[in-house]
Design a protein around this motif. Structure first.
Motif, PDB file in Angstrom:
ATOM      1  N   GLN A   1      14.039   4.290  -3.945  1.00 36.27           N
ATOM      2  CA  GLN A   1      12.732   5.385  -3.823  1.00 36.27           C
ATOM      3  C   GLN A   1      11.795   5.102  -2.386  1.00 36.27           C
ATOM      4  O   GLN A   1      11.619   5.995  -1.094  1.00 36.27           O
ATOM      5  CB  GLN A   1      11.534   5.336  -4.556  1.00 36.27           C
ATOM      6  CG  GLN A   1      11.664   7.106  -5.971  1.00 36.27           C
ATOM      7  CD  GLN A   1      10.624   6.751  -6.810  1.00 36.27           C
ATOM      8  OE1 GLN A   1      10.061   6.172  -7.103  1.00 36.27           O
ATOM      9  NE2 GLN A   1      10.261   7.958  -7.022  1.00 36.27           N
TER      10      GLN A   1
ATOM     11  N   ALA B   1      11.822   6.295   1.294  1.00 36.70           N
ATOM     12  CA  ALA B   1       9.908   7.303   1.875  1.00 36.70           C
ATOM     13  C   ALA B   1      10.310   6.667   3.427  1.00 36.70           C
ATOM     14  O   ALA B   1       9.618   7.803   3.838  1.00 36.70           O
ATOM     15  CB  ALA B   1       9.291   6.532   0.735  1.00 36.70           C
TER      16      ALA B   1
ATOM     17  N   ASN C   1      -0.725   5.526  -4.799  1.00 36.01           N
ATOM     18  CA  ASN C   1      -0.331   6.970  -5.532  1.00 36.01           C
ATOM     19  C   ASN C   1      -0.530   7.709  -4.946  1.00 36.01           C
ATOM     20  O   ASN C   1       0.345   9.076  -5.617  1.00 36.01           O
ATOM     21  CB  ASN C   1      -0.475   6.288  -7.203  1.00 36.01           C
ATOM     22  CG  ASN C   1       0.159   5.359  -7.656  1.00 36.01           C
ATOM     23  OD1 ASN C   1       1.004   5.012  -6.922  1.00 36.01           O
ATOM     24  ND2 ASN C   1      -0.221   4.674  -8.867  1.00 36.01           N
TER      25      ASN C   1
ATOM     26  N   PHE D   1       1.384   8.740  -1.901  1.00 36.35           N
ATOM     27  CA  PHE D   1       3.205   8.436  -1.865  1.00 36.35           C
ATOM     28  C   PHE D   1       2.705   9.741  -1.995  1.00 36.35           C
ATOM     29  O   PHE D   1       4.004  10.560  -1.552  1.00 36.35           O
ATOM     30  CB  PHE D   1       3.213   7.845  -3.353  1.00 36.35           C
ATOM     31  CG  PHE D   1       4.510   7.360  -2.979  1.00 36.35           C
ATOM     32  CD1 PHE D   1       4.908   6.630  -1.994  1.00 36.35           C
ATOM     33  CD2 PHE D   1       5.274   8.082  -4.141  1.00 36.35           C
ATOM     34  CE1 PHE D   1       6.393   6.095  -1.765  1.00 36.35           C
ATOM     35  CE2 PHE D   1       6.831   7.613  -4.182  1.00 36.35           C
ATOM     36  CZ  PHE D   1       7.526   6.724  -2.869  1.00 36.35           C
ATOM     37  N   SER D   2       2.156  11.059  -3.066  1.00 35.45           N
ATOM     38  CA  SER D   2       2.995  12.196  -2.985  1.00 35.45           C
ATOM     39  C   SER D   2       2.342  13.140  -2.302  1.00 35.45           C
ATOM     40  O   SER D   2       2.339  14.629  -3.155  1.00 35.45           O
ATOM     41  CB  SER D   2       2.745  12.477  -5.028  1.00 35.45           C
ATOM     42  OG  SER D   2       1.206  12.151  -5.102  1.00 35.45           O
ATOM     43  N   ASP D   3       1.039  12.825  -1.697  1.00 34.94           N
ATOM     44  CA  ASP D   3       0.972  14.253  -1.097  1.00 34.94           C
ATOM     45  C   ASP D   3       0.473  13.317   0.508  1.00 34.94           C
ATOM     46  O   ASP D   3      -0.810  13.113   0.829  1.00 34.94           O
ATOM     47  CB  ASP D   3      -0.715  13.902  -1.600  1.00 34.94           C
ATOM     48  CG  ASP D   3      -1.420  15.720  -1.069  1.00 34.94           C
ATOM     49  OD1 ASP D   3      -1.634  15.777   0.310  1.00 34.94           O
ATOM     50  OD2 ASP D   3      -2.304  16.218  -1.689  1.00 34.94           O
ATOM     51  N   GLU D   4       0.927  15.017   1.758  1.00 37.12           N
ATOM     52  CA  GLU D   4       1.414  14.121   2.519  1.00 37.12           C
ATOM     53  C   GLU D   4      -0.005  14.134   3.102  1.00 37.12           C
ATOM     54  O   GLU D   4      -0.047  13.243   4.224  1.00 37.12           O
ATOM     55  CB  GLU D   4       2.695  15.084   3.259  1.00 37.12           C
ATOM     56  CG  GLU D   4       2.850  14.016   5.093  1.00 37.12           C
ATOM     57  CD  GLU D   4       3.955  15.219   5.409  1.00 37.12           C
ATOM     58  OE1 GLU D   4       4.390  16.353   5.004  1.00 37.12           O
ATOM     59  OE2 GLU D   4       3.626  15.020   6.790  1.00 37.12           O
TER      60      GLU D   4
END
Ligand code: ATP
Length: 208
Positions: free
Chosen positions: A156, A160, A71, A74-77
């Motif tokens: 999703q 991705a 998690n 997933f949202s933070d490269e």
């Protein structure tokens, strides 16, 4: 020895195809499995990960909470890149060790099964690249069924990743896994036949 890269999209059938290849007596190096092994508590990558992400990402038994970690990245490269930086050198080292091991054992080929073969640039080191393809509709359906997830979540996960149609551009062989298993088995056997050394190569190998 030929080193062959096997890749595809999430749920497109890489594991299914690698099991079929294994039946032909060709060893598989499963990069996902190695990725799980290098983050076990006694391994150096584990220490780097816990130092950076804190003990918040641990389960009660001290192992990594993979869902929590997934998690975060997933949202933070930036965090995803850092996690890769902690783990990739160890995964690469394990791959190399296994390749050398199979080479010494005299195997004619080894298959590296990894979803990120192309994204990680490893395809450039392969003798052949095999991409396991299936239509997006089938991929979606199989993913929802296997992981028991909603269509939104499955979509999703698929979006991705690098689109399968892009990955195909890097392939020497494409296996269309949209049909039934026997149809896929037939394609696997065909490719392995094509990749067999010619009589001339056999003679060269035999003469040393
Ligand atoms: P991941 O990227 O998540 O590791 P994968 O590419 O390895 O996935 P598989 O696990 O091999 O994909 O296949 C996804 C699902 O589709 C599994 O449940 C598998 O049993 C099923 N499946 C694969 N190929 C076929 C096929 N030809 N016919 C029917 N079901 C299939």
């Amino acid at each position: 020895m030929k080193i062959v890269g096997l890749t595809g999209g999430i749920g497109s059938g890489k594991s299914t195809v690698s099991r079929m290849i294994q039946k032909h007596n060709i060893p598989i190096i499963d990069a996902d499995l190695l990725a799980r092994e290098v983050v076990q508590p006694n391994k150096p990558a584990y220490k780097l990960i816990v130092n950076h992400f804190s003990k918040e990402i641990l389960l009660e038994d001290g192992t990594l909470d993979r869902t929590k970690l997934r998690n975060i990245i997933f949202s933070d490269e930036t965090q995803r890149k850092l996690l890769n930086k902690f783990t990739h050198p160890y995964i690469r080292r394990e791959i190399l060790k296994l390749v050398i091991w199979y080479w010494i054992a005299g195997k004619r080929a080894v298959v590296l099964d990894t979803p990120l073969l192309i994204e990680g640039g490893l395809h450039k080191l392969m003798c052949y690249v095999i991409v396991v393809y299936c239509s997006e509709q089938i991929q979606l359906h199989r993913l929802m069924e296997r992981d028991n997830c909603s269509e939104d979540v499955a979509r999703q996960c698929i979006s991705a990743q690098m689109p399968l149609k892009e990955k195909i551009k890097f392939a020497n062989f494409v296996i269309d896994n949209s049909g039934d298993l026997s149809e896929t088995e037939r394609q696997v056997a065909n490719i392995l036949n094509k990749a067999k050394p010619s009589l001339l190569n056999w003679l060269l190998i035999w003469l040393g």
